[in-house]
Design an enzyme around this catalytic site. Structure first.
Site, PDB file in Angstrom:
ATOM      1  N   THR A  16       0.829  -1.213   0.000  1.00 27.84           N
ATOM      2  CA  THR A  16       0.000   0.000   0.000  1.00 27.84           C
ATOM      3  C   THR A  16       0.862   1.261   0.000  1.00 27.84           C
ATOM      4  O   THR A  16       0.677   2.153  -0.829  1.00 27.84           O
ATOM      5  CB  THR A  16      -0.888  -0.001   1.264  1.00 27.84           C
ATOM      6  OG1 THR A  16      -1.576  -1.246   1.296  1.00 27.84           O
ATOM      7  CG2 THR A  16      -1.880   1.122   1.259  1.00 27.84           C
ATOM      8  N   GLY A 190     -12.237  -3.109   7.108  1.00 28.99           N
ATOM      9  CA  GLY A 190     -10.841  -2.916   6.705  1.00 28.99           C
ATOM     10  C   GLY A 190     -10.105  -1.895   7.551  1.00 28.99           C
ATOM     11  O   GLY A 190      -8.983  -1.498   7.229  1.00 28.99           O
ATOM     12  N   GLU A 193      -6.764  -4.825  11.430  1.00 25.94           N
ATOM     13  CA  GLU A 193      -6.119  -6.007  10.852  1.00 25.94           C
ATOM     14  C   GLU A 193      -6.859  -7.271  11.290  1.00 25.94           C
ATOM     15  O   GLU A 193      -7.457  -7.299  12.372  1.00 25.94           O
ATOM     16  CB  GLU A 193      -4.675  -6.121  11.372  1.00 25.94           C
ATOM     17  CG  GLU A 193      -3.794  -4.931  11.100  1.00 25.94           C
ATOM     18  CD  GLU A 193      -3.217  -4.919   9.702  1.00 25.94           C
ATOM     19  OE1 GLU A 193      -3.305  -5.950   9.002  1.00 25.94           O
ATOM     20  OE2 GLU A 193      -2.692  -3.869   9.315  1.00 25.94           O
ATOM     21  N   LYS A 208       5.978   3.444  18.524  1.00 25.02           N
ATOM     22  CA  LYS A 208       6.038   4.845  18.115  1.00 25.02           C
ATOM     23  C   LYS A 208       6.503   5.718  19.291  1.00 25.02           C
ATOM     24  O   LYS A 208       7.273   6.669  19.109  1.00 25.02           O
ATOM     25  CB  LYS A 208       4.674   5.291  17.599  1.00 25.02           C
ATOM     26  CG  LYS A 208       4.283   4.552  16.310  1.00 25.02           C
ATOM     27  CD  LYS A 208       2.816   4.717  15.973  1.00 25.02           C
ATOM     28  CE  LYS A 208       2.465   3.970  14.690  1.00 25.02           C
ATOM     29  NZ  LYS A 208       1.020   3.879  14.458  1.00 25.02           N
TER      30      LYS A 208
HETATM   31  N1  HSE Z   1      -1.814   0.124  12.453  1.00 25.51           N
HETATM   32  C1  HSE Z   1      -1.503   1.493  12.712  1.00 25.51           C
HETATM   33  C2  HSE Z   1      -2.736   2.250  13.105  1.00 25.51           C
HETATM   34  C3  HSE Z   1      -0.888   2.205  11.536  1.00 25.51           C
HETATM   35  O1  HSE Z   1      -3.816   1.673  13.219  1.00 25.51           O
HETATM   36  O2  HSE Z   1      -2.625   3.435  13.344  1.00 25.51           O
HETATM   37  C4  HSE Z   1       0.517   1.778  11.298  1.00 25.51           C
HETATM   38  O3  HSE Z   1       1.318   2.071  12.379  1.00 25.51           O
END
Ligand code: HSE
Length: 437
Positions: A16, A190, A193, A208
């Protein structure tokens, strides 16, 4: 007219974000060339799957399954790693750095788990690694910390850094639905995950937070030092009670430092409805940074997705190109990163107000016993809420908002309440309240 300087770019991973980067270079390549005085030229895109339609037209001659060979090409100066994970992505990044090439990555997990090693290899080879897209998607928060706020000592950072969690929390509150139901709907749409644990258990936010804390305070921030609670066990009832009391629950990364060391944690946190962070809904991210010179600053935007993440990756490409032209890194983070390891505060000393939900025996004197135990631990009560039970019940929910107290005292008081017979029939639910003062 002299020919414009060209810098060759290799993209590893045609998923993506990889497709978004290729598309952005096609769409705004001329604009970038005008702004930089340098043309970023895509030399190749590597992926093991070259048959899936990525929604972007690319010259088939640029596609390859051989990432290592693409990295090694002498006309490639910048390698963009968008594979994710800590396996082949790490190998490719190390290969590129060892060849002295600039690396651009969005891979927060890799940075959080192996950042020290990667930075060391980069330093050994005078190579640069840029990672704007690793935190906050399209929000330029890394640039803000590294550059815009470099005159400041960073006092605090609060981040809503996971769109999946924020989307789930927003729907739980708006539709008064339980976590499991919203997660299922989010997966079907969607937004979450199929294997959601990295997001909902708070680990993506912790990765993060590690990146941000490392930038703000220098040195390596080991994941093991980050206390992480996700949203999997958050009850819709607590979202509703918190709302009644004027708060919204957000999954916050909390990063703060003073002379006693730093705290890095991830937890569902009550934020007053009137605060800007409470207004961050759906998949959006936001980061509040407080510096000792600038005061409070706030950054908001899309934290994930093809276009937003590509925007951050391509911004790094622009920086990388300018740095290569200038003959080196404009900001040498290695000096900061190699400082003595960051000291962490003793969690027991962290002071906060708390939201407590007790399942309390419905008998005269019970609330007085709880107040008395809290009082003995020097924990004040800011407010109490109990609703009339629709029918007689042995145990009823009682919400207490405490005054500021060190975690050690809070833990001790709650243990004492749980151990005293006849007060509660289950451990109290507890969430931190942040006042942002
Ligand atoms: N899966 C993360 C989110 C994005 O839902 O913000 C990628 O770090």
């Amino acid at each position: 007219m002299p020919k414009m300087k060209e810098i060759g770019v290799a993209v590893l991973g045609f998923g993506t974000v990889g497709a978004g980067v290729v598309e952005t270079l096609q769409k705004n390549g001329h604009l970038l060339a005008d702004r930089l005085g340098i043309r970023l030229v895509l030399r190749g895109v590597a992926d093991l799957d070259l048959t899936t339609d990525r929604g972007v037209k690319v010259d088939p001659a640029l596609l390859t399954t051989d990432g290592a060979a693409l990295i090694a090409r002498p006309d490639v100066q910048i390698v963009v790693e968008l594979i994710g994970g800590t396996g082949v992505a790490k190998q490719f990044i190390l290969q590129a750095l060892q060849l002295g090439k600039t690396v651009v990555t969005a891979n927060k997990k890799l940075l959080a788990e192996h950042g020290e090693e990667i930075q060391r290899v980069a330093d050994e080879h005078q190579a640069e690694i840029l990672f704007e897209a690793s935190v906050g998607g399209g929000i330029p928060i890394i640039k803000a910390l590294r550059e815009g706020l470099c005159a400041n000592r960073i006092e605090r950072i609060y981040g809503i850094l996971n769109g999946t969690c924020n989307y789930i929390l927003t729907r739980m509150e708006e539709e008064k639905l339980p976590f499991a139901e919203v997660l299922k709907a989010a997966q079907a749409a969607g937004y979450a995950e199929a294997e959601p644990s990295l997001d909902i258990d708070g680990h993506d936010t912790a990765h993060k937070a590690a990146v941000l804390a490392s930038l703000a305070y220098g040195g390596h921030v080991p994941l093991a030092k980050i206390r992480v609670t996700g949203i999997r066990h958050l009850a819709a009832a607590d979202i509703a009670y918190a709302a009644e009391m004027g708060y919204r629950i957000k999954l916050l990364a909390i990063i703060q430092g003073d002379a006693n060391g730093i705290e890095v944690s991830v937890q569902p946190t009550l934020v007053a409805h009137s605060h800007q962070l409470a207004a961050v809904g759906g998949v959006f991210n936001a980061v509040l940074v407080q510096g000792d010179v600038v005061g409070t600053t706030l950054y908001y935007g899309r934290g994930a997705g093809r276009a937003a993440t590509a925007s951050a990756v391509v911004a790094d490409l622009a920086d990388a190109a300018l740095n290569l032209q200038a003959g080196g890194r404009r900001r040498d983070l290695s000096a900061v990163q190699s400082r003595a390891p960051v000291a962490f505060r003793d969690p027991g000393e962290i002071v906060a107000r708390n939201y407590l939900r007790f399942s309390m025996r419905d008998k005269p004197g019970t609330l007085a016993s709880v107040a008395s135990i809290l009082g003995r631990h020097q924990i004040g009560i800011d407010s109490v809420m109990q609703h009339e039970a629709p029918s007689p019940a042995d145990y009823v929910p009682v919400i207490i908002v405490t005054g500021p107290a060190p975690e050690r005292e809070m833990d001790a008081a709650l243990a004492e309440i749980a151990a005293t017979s006849g007060i509660v029939n289950q451990p109290a639910v507890r969430y931190r309240i942040e006042d942002f003062d």
